[in-house]
Scaffold this active site. Structure first.
Site, short mmCIF file in Angstrom:
data_model
loop_
_atom_site.label_atom_id
_atom_site.label_comp_id
_atom_site.label_asym_id
_atom_site.label_seq_id
_atom_site.Cartn_x
_atom_site.Cartn_y
_atom_site.Cartn_z
N GLU A 124 0.83 -1.21 0.00
CA GLU A 124 0.00 0.00 0.00
C GLU A 124 0.87 1.26 0.00
O GLU A 124 0.53 2.25 -0.67
CB GLU A 124 -0.95 -0.03 1.20
CG GLU A 124 -2.01 -1.11 1.05
CD GLU A 124 -2.91 -1.25 2.27
OE1 GLU A 124 -4.13 -1.14 2.10
OE2 GLU A 124 -2.38 -1.49 3.38
N GLU A 149 -4.33 -9.54 3.48
CA GLU A 149 -5.05 -9.19 4.70
C GLU A 149 -6.28 -10.05 4.97
O GLU A 149 -6.71 -10.18 6.13
CB GLU A 149 -5.47 -7.70 4.66
CG GLU A 149 -4.36 -6.72 4.93
CD GLU A 149 -3.56 -6.34 3.69
OE1 GLU A 149 -2.80 -5.36 3.75
OE2 GLU A 149 -3.70 -7.04 2.65
#
Length: 275
Positions: free
Chosen positions: A123, A144
């Site tokens: 990210e 995740e």
């Protein structure tokens, strides 16, 4: 290169090293063994971004990880496991604000992926303008879902823009990690370089970055190209074109535009000043 850290929070150890060489600011994430980020590290990334913004000698930002195994393995799980939901919400909010600040800084940002780049590490990398990876040095992905959560630091949004909605959903719900060549084929990574060492890889990335510094490149134009793309991507076409025209008007009045046009007519190499 001398390490400069005066503007980084001092209540904790230095987790983000800030160095400047020949117009390139290098941010090195440093929290072994996996360079996971805590709130303290994200605050230091925030401070480093602001420092580079205001540093008139800096034209390009390069972000990398310490060591040869990890760029960044994302948020520190032990920290998140101990925190309450309200704290975690504000932690994510600040991380989002910090990466938006990086994305909208009118200087080219390159992520040098020296090792595994997963979860929040990817990210961070996706908030850069360009991503260059070292072949065979690690994996890349957003796993995740295995923790029962989603990629909450811009992953769902930025990955979708890079690869399209369906492919982004597939990658995130499967939670698989890819090698850098696979990521390059999908457009997540711009270049994959061969290098026998982490230091050699970083030298290659820094040499690549320096082509975008003065006097080699019209850095005012580079910054406004970035602004037009990053800000205009969220606008309807007509408004995006209006933004593009306004930025172009600024460039038409710049010294670099005059220098570029004159050099072209005079058949010589331009010498840009970033003004």
């Amino acid at each position: 290169m001398a390490t400069l850290s005066a503007d980084v929070p001092t209540e904790t150890q230095t987790l983000v090293h800030y160095e400047v060489s020949d117009g390139v600011a290098l941010f090195t994430l440093d929290d072994p063994p996996a360079n996971t980020y805590t709130h303290e590290m994200m605050r230091q990334i925030d401070a480093a971004i602001l420092r580079a913004r205001f540093d008139a000698t800096v034209d390009v930002i390069v972000i990398t990880g310490k060591g040869d195994k990890f760029f960044c393995a994302g948020a520190n799980i032990n920290m998140l496991q101990k925190a309450d939901p309200t704290w975690k919400y504000y932690f994510c909010l600040h991380a989002n604000e910090t990466l938006l600040k990086l994305e909208h800084t009118p200087k080219l940002v390159i992520a040098a992926l020296n090792g595994h780049t997963v979860g929040g590490g990817l990210e961070i990398a996706m908030a850069a303008d360009l991503r260059i990876a070292r072949r065979g040095a690690g994996k890349i992905g957003l796993p995740e879902v295995a923790l029962g959560v989603l990629p909450g630091t811009g992953g769902t949004q930025r990955l979708t823009k890079l690869v399209g909605t369906s492919k982004a959903i597939e990658l995130m719900v499967q939670g698989n990690n890819l090698d850098f060549d696979q990521a390059a084929a999908m457009g997540i990574v711009n270049q994959v370089l061969d290098s026998e060492s982490r230091d050699g890889f970083l030298e290659q990335v820094m040499a690549y970055a320096k082509q975008f510094t003065r006097p080699n490149k019209a850095t005012f134009a580079v910054g406004n190209i970035k602004r037009s793309c990053q800000s205009g991507a969220e606008l309807p076409l007509e408004q995006g074109l209006a933004l593009e025209r306004e930025l172009q008007a600024l460039l038409f009045n710049s010294s670099d535009a005059k220098e570029g046009l004159n050099a072209y007519v005079e058949k010589r190499t331009p010498h840009f000043t970033g003004k």
